[in-house]
Design a protein around this motif. Sequence first.
Motif, PDB file in Angstrom:
ATOM      1  N   HIS A  74       0.842  -1.191   0.000  1.00  0.00           N
ATOM      2  CA  HIS A  74       0.000   0.000   0.000  1.00  0.00           C
ATOM      3  C   HIS A  74       0.885   1.252   0.000  1.00  0.00           C
ATOM      4  O   HIS A  74       1.553   1.504  -0.989  1.00  0.00           O
ATOM      5  CB  HIS A  74      -1.007  -0.019   1.149  1.00  0.00           C
ATOM      6  CG  HIS A  74      -2.056   1.049   1.015  1.00  0.00           C
ATOM      7  ND1 HIS A  74      -2.883   1.118  -0.078  1.00  0.00           N
ATOM      8  CD2 HIS A  74      -2.376   2.102   1.806  1.00  0.00           C
ATOM      9  CE1 HIS A  74      -3.683   2.178   0.040  1.00  0.00           C
ATOM     10  NE2 HIS A  74      -3.377   2.792   1.170  1.00  0.00           N
ATOM     11  N   ARG A 106      -6.822  -6.385   3.980  1.00  0.00           N
ATOM     12  CA  ARG A 106      -5.637  -6.737   3.186  1.00  0.00           C
ATOM     13  C   ARG A 106      -5.931  -7.821   2.166  1.00  0.00           C
ATOM     14  O   ARG A 106      -6.639  -8.770   2.464  1.00  0.00           O
ATOM     15  CB  ARG A 106      -4.547  -7.336   4.097  1.00  0.00           C
ATOM     16  CG  ARG A 106      -3.795  -6.361   4.866  1.00  0.00           C
ATOM     17  CD  ARG A 106      -2.604  -7.013   5.575  1.00  0.00           C
ATOM     18  NE  ARG A 106      -1.860  -5.907   6.102  1.00  0.00           N
ATOM     19  CZ  ARG A 106      -1.020  -5.172   5.387  1.00  0.00           C
ATOM     20  NH1 ARG A 106      -0.739  -5.481   4.151  1.00  0.00           N
ATOM     21  NH2 ARG A 106      -0.441  -4.118   5.917  1.00  0.00           N
ATOM     22  N   THR A 287      -3.153  -3.565  -2.447  1.00  0.00           N
ATOM     23  CA  THR A 287      -3.235  -4.209  -1.121  1.00  0.00           C
ATOM     24  C   THR A 287      -4.608  -4.026  -0.478  1.00  0.00           C
ATOM     25  O   THR A 287      -5.201  -4.984  -0.003  1.00  0.00           O
ATOM     26  CB  THR A 287      -2.131  -3.675  -0.189  1.00  0.00           C
ATOM     27  OG1 THR A 287      -0.852  -4.094  -0.694  1.00  0.00           O
ATOM     28  CG2 THR A 287      -2.276  -4.234   1.225  1.00  0.00           C
TER      29      THR A 287
END
Length: 327
Positions: A74, A106, A287
């Motif tokens: 991320h 996630r 992500t």
Amino acid sequence: MHGSSNKPPSDHFDGRVFFDPDGVPPKKLSDVLRWQFGSNRKRAVWPEWAPSPHADTPPARVDGDKARLSFVGHASWLIQTAGLNILVDPVWSERVSPFAFAGPKRHNDPGVAFDALPDIDVVLVSHGHYDHLDVATLSRLAKKFSPRVITPLGNDLTMRNADSKIRAEAFDWRDRVELGNGVAVTLVPTRHWSARGLFDRNRQLWASFVLETPAGKIYAVGDSGYGEGKHFRDVGRAHGPLRLALLPIGAYEPRWFMKDQHMNPADAVMALADCGAAQALAHHNGTFQLTDEAIDAPVIALAQALDAAKIPRERFVALKPGQVFEI
């Protein structure tokens, strides 16, 4: 009580809230609802789990005039240079949300396992959104390493109210902070906004960072809209030459809603040209699903935008979590 309330007004603070004189205010709640619940919403489905084939075990330190960047995922990076270990916007949590049971989750593990982290000296947190300021991770870091945490004004209170052991230090745009070993960081304006809840919009400041290192200057952009590109040109003029820029390329659809706050890959390619960095690395994609585009759309669009701008693809690279870039 927010830290902004005892600060004198400035060109980006009116005595109550922060604002970007070159930006636009964040979208209204009615717009949020129109995006989330509108009849013509096209939200791509991400795979439940999209693991990275890479995992990094960083060295204890990186000395001399080198820099080693490990992509955690991320917007999280580990930057090692001059014997210092610096984390940017660290998130090791399962979700980026005020709630443990809901919110973006996630789709892959952090590229560096928490237990594989070297001793962390400094943490840079760009702003208060949950996918950048993760109190649970900052608490874990404070307990294990007690690093300095450098953040824009007001975010220090968010951190300390959650855990008094987080060593938060708050600074304004254009403040320069010595980190030791010849490394310093300057907080620079960026086109974004901030909130942790429904009623604290823009009570905390947001920023990007310019790190001065023996390997050259690293421009770490957290979240930013492109606008007219002014902030990127300003940073290039004030801080150039830049060796490396970390530029966000994800969380951009639908454009009518996102374009003022998040760049798409074509914007990020213009931002690279504006700031003049020799090299760019992409992040803020792959992500957490924050917006409507597909998981691989940013990387595909980045290659197309680079080709269209006649910029070699190797000058702006999208790493997967656990991949490493060395200067």
